[in-house]
Write an enzyme that holds these catalytic residues in place. Structure first.
Site, PDB file in Angstrom:
ATOM      1  N   SER A 127       0.828  -1.212   0.000  1.00 45.31           N
ATOM      2  CA  SER A 127       0.000   0.000   0.000  1.00 45.31           C
ATOM      3  C   SER A 127       0.858   1.255   0.000  1.00 45.31           C
ATOM      4  O   SER A 127       1.970   1.270   0.550  1.00 45.31           O
ATOM      5  CB  SER A 127      -0.856  -0.028   1.266  1.00 45.31           C
ATOM      6  OG  SER A 127      -1.434   1.228   1.489  1.00 45.31           O
ATOM      7  N   TYR A 152      -2.076  -1.120  11.003  1.00 44.72           N
ATOM      8  CA  TYR A 152      -2.309  -1.642   9.643  1.00 44.72           C
ATOM      9  C   TYR A 152      -1.147  -1.250   8.725  1.00 44.72           C
ATOM     10  O   TYR A 152      -0.552  -2.090   8.054  1.00 44.72           O
ATOM     11  CB  TYR A 152      -3.634  -1.106   9.076  1.00 44.72           C
ATOM     12  CG  TYR A 152      -3.678  -1.143   7.576  1.00 44.72           C
ATOM     13  CD1 TYR A 152      -3.898  -2.340   6.902  1.00 44.72           C
ATOM     14  CD2 TYR A 152      -3.442   0.010   6.813  1.00 44.72           C
ATOM     15  CE1 TYR A 152      -3.889  -2.384   5.514  1.00 44.72           C
ATOM     16  CE2 TYR A 152      -3.435  -0.027   5.431  1.00 44.72           C
ATOM     17  CZ  TYR A 152      -3.664  -1.223   4.790  1.00 44.72           C
ATOM     18  OH  TYR A 152      -3.638  -1.266   3.419  1.00 44.72           O
ATOM     19  N   LYS A 156       2.067  -3.513   6.730  1.00 45.70           N
ATOM     20  CA  LYS A 156       2.506  -3.487   5.321  1.00 45.70           C
ATOM     21  C   LYS A 156       4.016  -3.242   5.241  1.00 45.70           C
ATOM     22  O   LYS A 156       4.715  -3.865   4.445  1.00 45.70           O
ATOM     23  CB  LYS A 156       1.738  -2.417   4.535  1.00 45.70           C
ATOM     24  CG  LYS A 156       0.268  -2.716   4.347  1.00 45.70           C
ATOM     25  CD  LYS A 156       0.026  -3.983   3.532  1.00 45.70           C
ATOM     26  CE  LYS A 156      -1.441  -4.344   3.419  1.00 45.70           C
ATOM     27  NZ  LYS A 156      -1.685  -5.701   2.900  1.00 45.70           N
TER      28      LYS A 156
HETATM   29  C1  UD1 Z   1      -6.246   4.297   3.678  1.00 44.07           C
HETATM   30  C2  UD1 Z   1      -4.793   4.010   3.415  1.00 44.07           C
HETATM   31  C3  UD1 Z   1      -4.654   2.898   2.445  1.00 44.07           C
HETATM   32  C4  UD1 Z   1      -5.420   1.706   2.907  1.00 44.07           C
HETATM   33  C5  UD1 Z   1      -6.872   2.084   3.072  1.00 44.07           C
HETATM   34  C6  UD1 Z   1      -7.598   0.879   3.625  1.00 44.07           C
HETATM   35  C7  UD1 Z   1      -3.299   5.932   3.519  1.00 44.07           C
HETATM   36  C8  UD1 Z   1      -2.710   7.070   2.773  1.00 44.07           C
HETATM   37  N1  UD1 Z   1      -4.140   5.170   2.826  1.00 44.07           N
HETATM   38  O1  UD1 Z   1      -6.780   4.910   2.553  1.00 44.07           O
HETATM   39  O2  UD1 Z   1      -3.313   2.529   2.319  1.00 44.07           O
HETATM   40  O3  UD1 Z   1      -5.284   0.662   2.009  1.00 44.07           O
HETATM   41  O4  UD1 Z   1      -6.972   3.140   3.984  1.00 44.07           O
HETATM   42  O5  UD1 Z   1      -8.873   1.191   4.065  1.00 44.07           O
HETATM   43  O6  UD1 Z   1      -3.037   5.688   4.668  1.00 44.07           O
HETATM   44  N2  UD1 Z   1     -13.155  10.357   3.465  1.00 44.07           N
HETATM   45  C9  UD1 Z   1     -14.187  11.229   3.773  1.00 44.07           C
HETATM   46  N3  UD1 Z   1     -15.360  10.704   4.247  1.00 44.07           N
HETATM   47  C10 UD1 Z   1     -15.540   9.353   4.411  1.00 44.07           C
HETATM   48  C11 UD1 Z   1     -14.472   8.467   4.083  1.00 44.07           C
HETATM   49  C12 UD1 Z   1     -13.288   9.021   3.626  1.00 44.07           C
HETATM   50  O7  UD1 Z   1     -14.058  12.448   3.653  1.00 44.07           O
HETATM   51  O8  UD1 Z   1     -16.620   8.938   4.856  1.00 44.07           O
HETATM   52  C13 UD1 Z   1     -11.907  10.919   2.930  1.00 44.07           C
HETATM   53  C14 UD1 Z   1     -10.688  10.590   3.777  1.00 44.07           C
HETATM   54  O9  UD1 Z   1     -10.497  11.539   4.779  1.00 44.07           O
HETATM   55  C15 UD1 Z   1      -9.584  10.587   2.699  1.00 44.07           C
HETATM   56  C16 UD1 Z   1     -10.292  10.119   1.449  1.00 44.07           C
HETATM   57  O10 UD1 Z   1     -11.674  10.317   1.681  1.00 44.07           O
HETATM   58  O11 UD1 Z   1      -9.130  11.883   2.492  1.00 44.07           O
HETATM   59  C17 UD1 Z   1     -10.058   8.648   1.157  1.00 44.07           C
HETATM   60  O12 UD1 Z   1     -10.335   7.906   2.322  1.00 44.07           O
HETATM   61  P1  UD1 Z   1     -10.389   6.310   2.312  1.00 44.07           P
HETATM   62  O13 UD1 Z   1     -11.244   5.840   1.184  1.00 44.07           O
HETATM   63  O14 UD1 Z   1     -10.772   5.881   3.686  1.00 44.07           O
HETATM   64  O15 UD1 Z   1      -8.920   5.868   1.968  1.00 44.07           O
HETATM   65  P2  UD1 Z   1      -7.518   6.292   2.642  1.00 44.07           P
HETATM   66  O16 UD1 Z   1      -7.709   6.711   4.041  1.00 44.07           O
HETATM   67  O17 UD1 Z   1      -6.836   7.221   1.715  1.00 44.07           O
END
Ligand code: UD1
Length: 341
Positions: A127, A152, A156
């Site tokens: 990841s 987590y 990795k």
């Molecule tokens: C994270 C990890 C990734 C991992 C994944 C597993 C990092 C950079 N990435 O992804 O390696 O495989 O989790 O689950 O650590 N968001 C919202 N509202 C929501 C959900 C998410 O605003 O309800 C935003 C988050 O703040 C983020 C983006 O959407 O900025 C993506 O979030 P998400 O889909 O959870 O993935 P990551 O956190 O990037």
């Protein structure tokens, strides 16, 4: 005779899409999955898409005895793609031991099995979390590995080290670690896709569940980041494109094209999109209106991360091809399919 590939976690989200791409390319596949975060019915989706059914064994690869037995039965495996792992960042902070136990013991059991039963190749599901908050964007494979922001993420990083140390001394083994950015979307047939258990952690399943009415509103975690619109930036990659990179990696190993015993590749599009851009793209692609509100930042989130894809494009000969709107539309088709099933 077709080559036989073991896919651990093959009924999961990325695993199932990879099984389809492998079978489309003429590989035979055996899946091991303990169904802790997936359903057996995924096998029906795979069979409907490919016209073939993969072999399926339900057990936990942390169980060394069962895994040994598996290796004895499936004598001639050509390669392994290892997906099976826990992946929820928040949960890993609550239950660190269960993450270390599950994600590390399973990998060590597999590596030991590869050694004992002569399976030469492994593709590992890593990841972009290993880069933490990167100093420079886009992130290349040479970027420093940062202190992990969750157990987590740490599993990795440690897994990559375990693989490196193992292949360093065992020259019969080769490994490719694929560092995923943010996989989203579903197969175009809408017969397989992401099936989160309970409330989704990830953005796109939360969006599709909100649009279909299961969730009242989407919470946007933060609009005060140092980004053009204030929301956090990620590199969202189509899951089928991502799956294809695994097939390319397996072929690279089978054709003896690896430049070293362990190789690392970023799998992303090279383009960062903010949360608000994703919401807009979803609305544009689907014609649905999303209810959302801005809330505080989520603890542990990084501000911006997207891939430098040059190495994967040139060395692996693979490129993410599907556009963002098409990918979001595929996620929406899948959501509608499972809710109306
Ligand atoms: C994270 C990890 C990734 C991992 C994944 C597993 C990092 C950079 N990435 O992804 O390696 O495989 O989790 O689950 O650590 N968001 C919202 N509202 C929501 C959900 C998410 O605003 O309800 C935003 C988050 O703040 C983020 C983006 O959407 O900025 C993506 O979030 P998400 O889909 O959870 O993935 P990551 O956190 O990037």
């Amino acid at each position: 005779m077709n080559k036989l590939i073991l896919v651990t976690g093959g009924t999961g989200y990325i695993g199932s899409h990879t099984v389809v791409e492998l079978m489309n390319e003429g590989f035979d596949v055996v899946i091991i999955d303990n169904l802790s975060n997936s359903e057996k019915s995924v096998l029906d989706g795979i069979a409907e898409i490919t016209g073939r059914r993969p072999y399926f064994e339900q057990f936990d690869i942390c169980d060394k005895e069962k895994l040994d037995n598996f290796f004895r039965v499936y004598k001639k495996l050509d390669a392994i793609i290892h997906f099976a792992a826990f992946k929820a960042v928040g949960e890993s902070i609550e239950k660190p031991l269960s993450y270390y136990q599950n994600n590390l013991v399973s990998l060590m059991n597999l590596l030991k099995g590869m050694n004992d039963y002569n399976v030469p190749y492994i593709v590992f599901s890593s990841s972009c979390t290993v880069y933490g908050e990167p100093d420079e964007l886009p992130v290349t494979e040479q970027a420093p590995i940062k202190v992990a922001n969750s157990p987590y993420g740490n599993t990795k990083q440690i897994s990559e080290e375990i693989i490196k140390d193992t292949v360093d001394v065992n020259h019969n083994l080769k490994a490719i670690a694929l560092r995923y950015f943010n996989p989203i979307g579903a197969h175009n047939s809408a017969l397989i896709g992401e099936l989160p258990v309970g409330v989704p952690d990830n953005l796109v399943p939360f969006i599709t569940q909100t649009a279909i009415g299961i969730r009242d509103e989407l919470k946007v975690f933060g609009n005060d980041y140092n980004t053009p619109d204030g929301s956090a930036i990620r590199d969202y990659i189509n899951v089928v494109d991502l799956a294809k990179a695994h097939v390319v990696s397996v072929k690279r190993m089978l054709e003896d094209k690896c430049k070293s015993n362990v190789e690392f590749f970023n799998l992303g599009t090279g383009k960062g999109s903010s949360v608000l851009e994703i919401i807009n793209a979803f609305e544009k692609a689907t014609g649905e209106k999303l209810t959302y509100k801005i809330v505080d930042r989520r603890v542990g989130d990084v501000e911006s991360v997207y891939a430098d894809t040059k190495f994967a494009n040139e060395e692996l000969g693979w490129k993410a091809e599907t556009g963002l709107e098409e990918t979001l539309l595929s996620a929406w088709s899948w959501e509608k399919y499972i809710r109306n099933k």
